[in-house]
Scaffold this motif. Sequence first.
Motif, PDB file in Angstrom:
ATOM      1  N   GLY A 274       0.794  -1.221   0.000  1.00  0.00           N
ATOM      2  CA  GLY A 274       0.000   0.000   0.000  1.00  0.00           C
ATOM      3  C   GLY A 274       0.822   1.265   0.000  1.00  0.00           C
ATOM      4  N   SER A 275       2.090   1.187  -0.398  1.00  0.00           N
ATOM      5  CA  SER A 275       2.958   2.365  -0.393  1.00  0.00           C
ATOM      6  C   SER A 275       3.936   2.245  -1.551  1.00  0.00           C
ATOM      7  CB  SER A 275       3.720   2.491   0.932  1.00  0.00           C
ATOM      8  OG  SER A 275       4.644   3.558   0.886  1.00  0.00           O
ATOM      9  N   SER A 276       4.184   3.360  -2.244  1.00  0.00           N
ATOM     10  CA  SER A 276       5.127   3.396  -3.363  1.00  0.00           C
ATOM     11  C   SER A 276       6.290   4.340  -3.085  1.00  0.00           C
ATOM     12  CB  SER A 276       4.416   3.831  -4.652  1.00  0.00           C
ATOM     13  OG  SER A 276       3.367   2.950  -4.984  1.00  0.00           O
ATOM     14  N   HIS A 277       6.554   4.649  -1.824  1.00  0.00           N
ATOM     15  CA  HIS A 277       7.613   5.609  -1.517  1.00  0.00           C
ATOM     16  C   HIS A 277       8.999   5.036  -1.797  1.00  0.00           C
ATOM     17  CE1 HIS A 277       7.672   3.170   2.160  1.00  0.00           C
ATOM     18  NE2 HIS A 277       8.894   3.624   2.357  1.00  0.00           N
ATOM     19  N   GLU A 278       9.126   3.706  -1.916  1.00  0.00           N
ATOM     20  CA  GLU A 278      10.422   3.105  -2.197  1.00  0.00           C
ATOM     21  C   GLU A 278      10.727   3.059  -3.690  1.00  0.00           C
ATOM     22  OE1 GLU A 278      10.195  -0.744  -0.525  1.00  0.00           O
ATOM     23  OE2 GLU A 278      10.079  -0.050   1.547  1.00  0.00           O
ATOM     24  N   TYR A 279       9.776   3.457  -4.536  1.00  0.00           N
ATOM     25  CA  TYR A 279       9.899   3.275  -5.975  1.00  0.00           C
ATOM     26  C   TYR A 279      10.275   4.574  -6.664  1.00  0.00           C
ATOM     27  CZ  TYR A 279       7.813  -1.403  -6.168  1.00  0.00           C
ATOM     28  OH  TYR A 279       7.575  -2.742  -6.038  1.00  0.00           O
ATOM     29  N   ASN A 280      10.985   4.413  -7.772  1.00  0.00           N
ATOM     30  CA  ASN A 280      11.006   5.472  -8.768  1.00  0.00           C
ATOM     31  C   ASN A 280      10.069   5.071  -9.902  1.00  0.00           C
ATOM     32  OD1 ASN A 280      12.419   3.578 -10.360  1.00  0.00           O
ATOM     33  ND2 ASN A 280      14.395   4.381  -9.681  1.00  0.00           N
ATOM     34  N   PHE A 281       9.915   5.932 -10.889  1.00  0.00           N
ATOM     35  CA  PHE A 281       8.907   5.677 -11.911  1.00  0.00           C
ATOM     36  C   PHE A 281       9.249   4.440 -12.734  1.00  0.00           C
ATOM     37  CE2 PHE A 281       7.034   6.414 -16.135  1.00  0.00           C
ATOM     38  CZ  PHE A 281       5.706   6.574 -15.766  1.00  0.00           C
TER      39      PHE A 281
ATOM     40  N   ARG B 222       7.027   0.921 -12.964  1.00  0.00           N
ATOM     41  CA  ARG B 222       6.498   0.386 -14.223  1.00  0.00           C
ATOM     42  C   ARG B 222       6.964  -1.046 -14.452  1.00  0.00           C
ATOM     43  NH1 ARG B 222       4.810   3.825 -18.277  1.00  0.00           N
ATOM     44  NH2 ARG B 222       4.459   1.855 -19.374  1.00  0.00           N
ATOM     45  N   LEU B 223       8.210  -1.316 -14.140  1.00  0.00           N
ATOM     46  CA  LEU B 223       8.755  -2.666 -14.353  1.00  0.00           C
ATOM     47  C   LEU B 223       8.077  -3.686 -13.452  1.00  0.00           C
ATOM     48  CD1 LEU B 223      10.893  -4.379 -15.810  1.00  0.00           C
ATOM     49  CD2 LEU B 223      12.457  -3.861 -13.939  1.00  0.00           C
ATOM     50  N   ASP B 224       7.903  -3.374 -12.166  1.00  0.00           N
ATOM     51  CA  ASP B 224       7.254  -4.305 -11.248  1.00  0.00           C
ATOM     52  C   ASP B 224       5.766  -4.440 -11.529  1.00  0.00           C
ATOM     53  OD1 ASP B 224       9.687  -4.567 -10.139  1.00  0.00           O
ATOM     54  OD2 ASP B 224       9.223  -3.668  -8.204  1.00  0.00           O
ATOM     55  N   ASN B 225       5.178  -3.444 -12.171  1.00  0.00           N
ATOM     56  CA  ASN B 225       3.741  -3.477 -12.411  1.00  0.00           C
ATOM     57  C   ASN B 225       3.365  -4.251 -13.670  1.00  0.00           C
ATOM     58  OD1 ASN B 225       1.302  -2.386 -11.148  1.00  0.00           O
ATOM     59  ND2 ASN B 225       0.969  -1.369 -13.107  1.00  0.00           N
ATOM     60  N   GLN B 226       4.327  -4.604 -14.509  1.00  0.00           N
ATOM     61  CA  GLN B 226       4.009  -5.309 -15.755  1.00  0.00           C
ATOM     62  C   GLN B 226       3.361  -6.669 -15.521  1.00  0.00           C
ATOM     63  OE1 GLN B 226       7.567  -5.406 -18.132  1.00  0.00           O
ATOM     64  NE2 GLN B 226       7.347  -3.284 -18.813  1.00  0.00           N
ATOM     65  N   PRO B 227       3.877  -7.523 -14.618  1.00  0.00           N
ATOM     66  CA  PRO B 227       3.174  -8.802 -14.387  1.00  0.00           C
ATOM     67  C   PRO B 227       1.759  -8.610 -13.863  1.00  0.00           C
ATOM     68  CG  PRO B 227       5.404  -8.896 -13.513  1.00  0.00           C
ATOM     69  CD  PRO B 227       5.150  -7.475 -13.877  1.00  0.00           C
ATOM     70  N   PHE B 228       1.546  -7.594 -13.038  1.00  0.00           N
ATOM     71  CA  PHE B 228       0.203  -7.351 -12.525  1.00  0.00           C
ATOM     72  C   PHE B 228      -0.735  -6.892 -13.638  1.00  0.00           C
ATOM     73  CE2 PHE B 228      -2.907  -4.392 -10.621  1.00  0.00           C
ATOM     74  CZ  PHE B 228      -3.592  -5.307  -9.831  1.00  0.00           C
ATOM     75  N   GLU B 229      -0.244  -6.074 -14.558  1.00  0.00           N
ATOM     76  CA  GLU B 229      -1.076  -5.653 -15.685  1.00  0.00           C
ATOM     77  C   GLU B 229      -1.461  -6.847 -16.561  1.00  0.00           C
ATOM     78  OE1 GLU B 229       1.185  -2.709 -17.655  1.00  0.00           O
ATOM     79  OE2 GLU B 229       0.856  -1.144 -16.148  1.00  0.00           O
ATOM     80  N   MET B 230      -0.515  -7.775 -16.756  1.00  0.00           N
ATOM     81  CA  MET B 230      -0.841  -8.981 -17.516  1.00  0.00           C
ATOM     82  C   MET B 230      -1.855  -9.836 -16.767  1.00  0.00           C
ATOM     83  SD  MET B 230       2.973  -9.952 -18.897  1.00  0.00           S
ATOM     84  CE  MET B 230       2.356 -11.358 -19.806  1.00  0.00           C
TER      85      MET B 230
END
Length: 585
Positions: free
Chosen positions: A417-424, A428-436
């Motif tokens: 529930g937090s994206s403060h550890e991420y850069n853009f 995007r890279l970690d979100n690709q499997p979830f989008e699929m």
Amino acid sequence: MSRRSRPKQTRKRFAAANAPGSSRYPGAVPNVPTVRGARSRRRDSRNASRQALPRESGSRLPSVGDATARQKRNARTSRVGAAPVAAGYEAARPNSDVASVFARSFPQTTLAAQTAPTRSSLRTQARQEYLNNPRAAGIARLFGLYVVGTGPRLKFRGWDAYLKRPVDHDLARYVEFRWERFATETRFAALLRSAISSIVVDGEAFVALAPNPRRRDGFGAVLIDAQRIGNPNGEPSTRTRQDGVFLDAFGEPVGYCVYDLPEFESSYYDKTSFQLFSADDVFHAFREDLPGQTRGVSWFASILPYLQQLREYSAAVVESAKVSAKVFATVKTQHGYAYDDGLLVPNEFANNPGAPYDNSILAPYETTNGKLIRLPPGEEMQAFAPAQPTTSADAFVASSAAQIGYALGLPRNKATGSSHEYNFASGRLDNQPFEMLVETLRRDQMEASLCDRIFRRFYETLEADVVARFGDAPYPDDADWEWIWPSPPLVDLEAKARADSIRVKSGQATLAEVWRETHPFDDFEDAREIIKRDRADFPEIYGSSSPEPSTAAKDGDASTFSAPDETEPTAAAPEMRNGETLIKI
């Protein structure tokens, strides 16, 4: 003596010569006298004479010891007595380290591993976590928001594409209008969101179509509780009847047994009161984990122990912090305490009538700046430093939540529930499997199992009206349509615009295709005219150097489109007044 002329050794002498501890195989039993051959005896005597010589400086003779240098080298490079190891799977060996972990595992069929009691137990535990664990509830609702969102919109194409017949736009708009009204009346988007949550928590979702005279179209869609599906009268499952699902000879469902709702509040359904529905009226959506599976299993099945552990750990940390917050100080004494007539007093006053202890000495008294506490001699008060929550508590919770989310296909930022550890880029890279995963759920569970079948039934009820209004309307089997699902808001609009510009200039997509991705229900030709008129009326906004879409772009020709150079300004700088941007129109 040559090797050929040497006499043969007997079995007993051969075993003694090759036993562990001998000169041939030096091992754990050194200096054991064995029966030796003539050649071995001469070598041993030669080595013994060399070891008896004094060691000189710079001498290359081996040092004096229990074994020669060659024997020591052989002992280092050989494994005496080691059992042979065959190449294969380590976990499959009965004496492996992991054998104890899988000691209670044994092969089972799909039906034996997913019996009705097993699925019922997992469903009950998953619902318990969903109703009482905020993290489990958030995960189930998260899938509903990303997969369904505000609900899919129908795009009716008329005749099937293989027939190559032109699309009647008036017919398409009329069917889409009637479907939007049906979806609004039946709260179709909310139904799909509940179905996705049911698939995650219960492992499956049942949607039934039932006649409803209150609806304009004469029927409605209802989500059925998975516990209401079971065998009639609680009978055991057979090859053609699997826990309320009736199967044909090919394993395809042909009917469902649905228990009736109880007349009064009850914690169970009466298995003797039921109705049989055709598979054409009940739509069953679930994820098939094992071949031959006829009912779904909760997605929480593999993470239930971890959810419980994380909930218990969080509760323990909070309870420890509450106790630490209530204790503000501790009293330290040199003599200790003892009970005297039920009172806790220092040891020097216990059972000593001559030295009574006044408990009121610890009573605080008010001062101008607060309270002071008088302590007896030999005692001191120390401030209590709470140890909870520790700095590692947040890291442990985040790591556990990431492991739980990975089992469900969620990236770390959505599981925690937090994206403060991420850069853009990382996000995007970690979100690709979830989008699929979202796209797969939409196609397999939503469209194929629910949306297409419900719309087909809706179009059958609308067929007479459509044929009366439009004589060339397609039949339900010849109609073609698609579903447009909502997309989450863009995080970086500028990056998306640059990517679309590169796609158009490189020929990967046309301008019309890029437009339809963002505006699936708007006509590109109408938008071209509006944009062209706005460019002429408001040059301050668009800029004079910004190109206009050419007429060839509508036909998919990307060669005539050239995006503005990023190094050149595309619009005049707006006027600034008192910190506000003013655009002249």
